[in-house]
Scaffold this active site. Structure first.
Site, PDB file in Angstrom:
ATOM      1  N   ALA A  53     -84.814 -11.725 -41.728  1.00  0.00           N
ATOM      2  CA  ALA A  53     -86.020 -12.684 -41.945  1.00  0.00           C
ATOM      3  C   ALA A  53     -87.082 -12.086 -42.336  1.00  0.00           C
ATOM      4  O   ALA A  53     -87.856 -13.178 -43.154  1.00  0.00           O
ATOM      5  CB  ALA A  53     -85.938 -13.688 -40.157  1.00  0.00           C
ATOM      6  N   ARG A  88     -81.959 -19.484 -49.000  1.00  0.00           N
ATOM      7  CA  ARG A  88     -81.228 -19.186 -47.248  1.00  0.00           C
ATOM      8  C   ARG A  88     -81.632 -20.119 -46.473  1.00  0.00           C
ATOM      9  O   ARG A  88     -83.583 -20.235 -46.271  1.00  0.00           O
ATOM     10  CB  ARG A  88     -81.449 -18.489 -46.868  1.00  0.00           C
ATOM     11  N   GLN A 199     -73.356  -6.333 -40.548  1.00  0.00           N
ATOM     12  CA  GLN A 199     -75.101  -5.484 -40.431  1.00  0.00           C
ATOM     13  C   GLN A 199     -75.372  -4.296 -39.116  1.00  0.00           C
ATOM     14  O   GLN A 199     -76.052  -3.790 -40.227  1.00  0.00           O
ATOM     15  CB  GLN A 199     -76.174  -6.478 -40.343  1.00  0.00           C
ATOM     16  N   ASP A 240     -84.442 -15.534 -36.256  1.00  0.00           N
ATOM     17  CA  ASP A 240     -84.700 -15.985 -37.483  1.00  0.00           C
ATOM     18  C   ASP A 240     -85.506 -16.968 -37.365  1.00  0.00           C
ATOM     19  O   ASP A 240     -85.885 -17.623 -38.472  1.00  0.00           O
ATOM     20  CB  ASP A 240     -83.143 -16.035 -37.953  1.00  0.00           C
TER      21      ASP A 240
HETATM   22  O1  MRU Z   1     -78.098 -12.997 -42.811  1.00  0.00           O
HETATM   23  P1  MRU Z   1     -78.929 -11.882 -42.331  1.00  0.00           P
HETATM   24  O2  MRU Z   1     -78.735 -10.261 -42.346  1.00  0.00           O
HETATM   25  O3  MRU Z   1     -80.528 -12.256 -42.990  1.00  0.00           O
HETATM   26  O4  MRU Z   1     -79.470 -11.820 -40.272  1.00  0.00           O
HETATM   27  C1  MRU Z   1     -79.945 -11.148 -39.947  1.00  0.00           C
HETATM   28  C2  MRU Z   1     -80.560 -11.107 -38.256  1.00  0.00           C
HETATM   29  O5  MRU Z   1     -79.984 -11.961 -38.054  1.00  0.00           O
HETATM   30  C3  MRU Z   1     -81.602 -10.343 -37.641  1.00  0.00           C
HETATM   31  O6  MRU Z   1     -81.475 -10.280 -36.765  1.00  0.00           O
HETATM   32  C4  MRU Z   1     -83.065 -11.693 -37.674  1.00  0.00           C
HETATM   33  O7  MRU Z   1     -83.343 -11.463 -39.421  1.00  0.00           O
HETATM   34  C5  MRU Z   1     -84.341 -10.799 -37.537  1.00  0.00           C
HETATM   35  S1  MRU Z   1     -84.685  -9.710 -38.554  1.00  0.00           S
HETATM   36  C6  MRU Z   1     -85.620  -8.507 -38.342  1.00  0.00           C
END
Ligand code: MRU
Length: 356
Positions: A53, A88, A199, A240
């Protein structure tokens, strides 16, 4: 934080070009990519070369700088801002950063606009670094308390990547862990693999390794049994979008971890900078949950024994799939929110008292 001993941030502005670490290539290849146009920035967000995010918010801010460099034209800038927000849908930081930039740039003349845009995007980046550092110092107290009571290694479970790769530096969920490690507190991290894009396995484990923090990758379904066995002292995840009532939207699978944590009396914390709070959406059903390409589910990518990156199909071509990228954890399952201003209850009162 460090990669092969060298300090990096996830994004930086250099001679009118934006540079990013291409996260689709990690952990097997470390590639710095240049973004030269707003379309490059939109593409980097959509394809998840940058993700997380806070980082997509910063990329969107720099995307507007690139838009101004391309064309000093207000209607082009407006269109760029709309396209960036649409790239997104779930993480609120994207809209937050674009709105902040557009507010700053409204009514500014052609001579000033580029300079101001660069200054504001750099301010967003620096602010995030400061926020993440403060989240770390606030969350450190929780880890220290467990360590003092337990007098043994603190086992922390995390989901997805809410590490420095998802922000600019430090991370949100990982920042308390990095601070604890730097203070000599023994920590070990259970890293949820985080299907379908992995991830956790690809990014969280990688960045923890680079900082020398012991960690173990587990399947997304393993957290439950580890909690039943008393092998998890606390969970820390990112978010997010956090609603003003304390409900937390994060990577798909977070909700199941929170349920399991509740059943096993394991504290479940969510770490966030205030840029992730959505003060206006009142009902979690109104959060746009991103639905991604089914190929992310039907295929996996990795490196073969000849060091070649290969992508292979793992289930029948005929099978249907549904790839929801996020879920919502109700506030009642969250032990506390770790923010840059301190730790609060996951509730309207908790958030309002901290962010008056
Ligand atoms: O789909 P992504 O990899 O963008 O999702 C990321 C997450 O869900 C994280 O936990 C969230 O963005 C917090 S980042 C500090």
């Amino acid at each position: 934080m460090k990669i092969e001993g060298k300090e990096f941030r996830t994004i930086w502005f250099d001679n009118y070009v934006v540079k990013i670490i291409d996260q689709t290539k990690l952990p097997h290849q470390f590639i710095v990519k240049e973004l030269k146009t707003v379309k490059d920035a939109i593409n980097a967000i959509k394809t998840m070369e940058v993700r997380g995010a806070p980082l997509i918010g910063a990329t969107a801010a720099y995307g507007l700088v690139l838009s101004i460099i391309e064309k000093s034209d207000l209607s082009y800038l407006k269109k760029s801002s709309e396209d960036l927000i649409a790239s997104r849908p779930t993480a609120i930081n994207l809209k937050w950063a674009v709105d902040r930039m557009m507010r700053k740039l409204s009514g500014v003349n052609d001579k000033e606009i580029l300079k101001l845009a660069i200054e504001e995007s750099k301010a967003i980046v620096e602010e995030d670094v400061g926020f993440c550092k403060s989240i770390g110092l606030n969350g450190l107290k929780l880890i220290k308390e467990i360590s003092d009571n337990k007098k043994d290694t603190v086992n922390i479970l995390t989901h997805c990547n809410a590490g420095w790769l998802a922000t600019i530096d430090w991370g949100t969920a990982t920042s308390p862990i990095y601070h604890a490690h730097q203070q000599g507190i023994k920590v070990h991290v259970w890293v949820d693999e985080t299907r379908p894009r992995n991830q956790g396995a690809n990014l969280t484990s990688y960045e923890l390794n680079e900082e020398g923090i012991p960690n173990t990758v587990i399947t997304d379904n393993a957290g439950g049994i580890l909690m039943q066995r008393g092998q998890v002292d606390m969970c820390i995840v990112g978010t997010d979008r956090t609603l003003s009532n304390g409900d937390v939207c994060n990577k798909i699978g977070t909700y199941l971890k929170a349920l399991s944590a509740k059943d096993n009396k394991v504290p479940f914390y969510v770490a966030l900078p205030s840029s992730t709070i959505d003060w206006s959406t009142k009902d979690h059903k109104l959060i746009p949950i991103e639905e991604r390409n089914s190929e992310e589910l039907s295929h996996v990518e990795g490196m073969d024994e000849n060091n070649e990156i290969k992508k292979v199909r793992i289930y029948p071509q005929k099978s249907k799939s549904l790839n929801l990228a996020f879920d919502v954890t109700p506030a009642k399952l969250v032990t506390g929110l770790i923010t840059e201003k301190g730790i609060c209850e996951a509730s309207e009162k908790g958030l309002k008292d901290l962010f008056k």
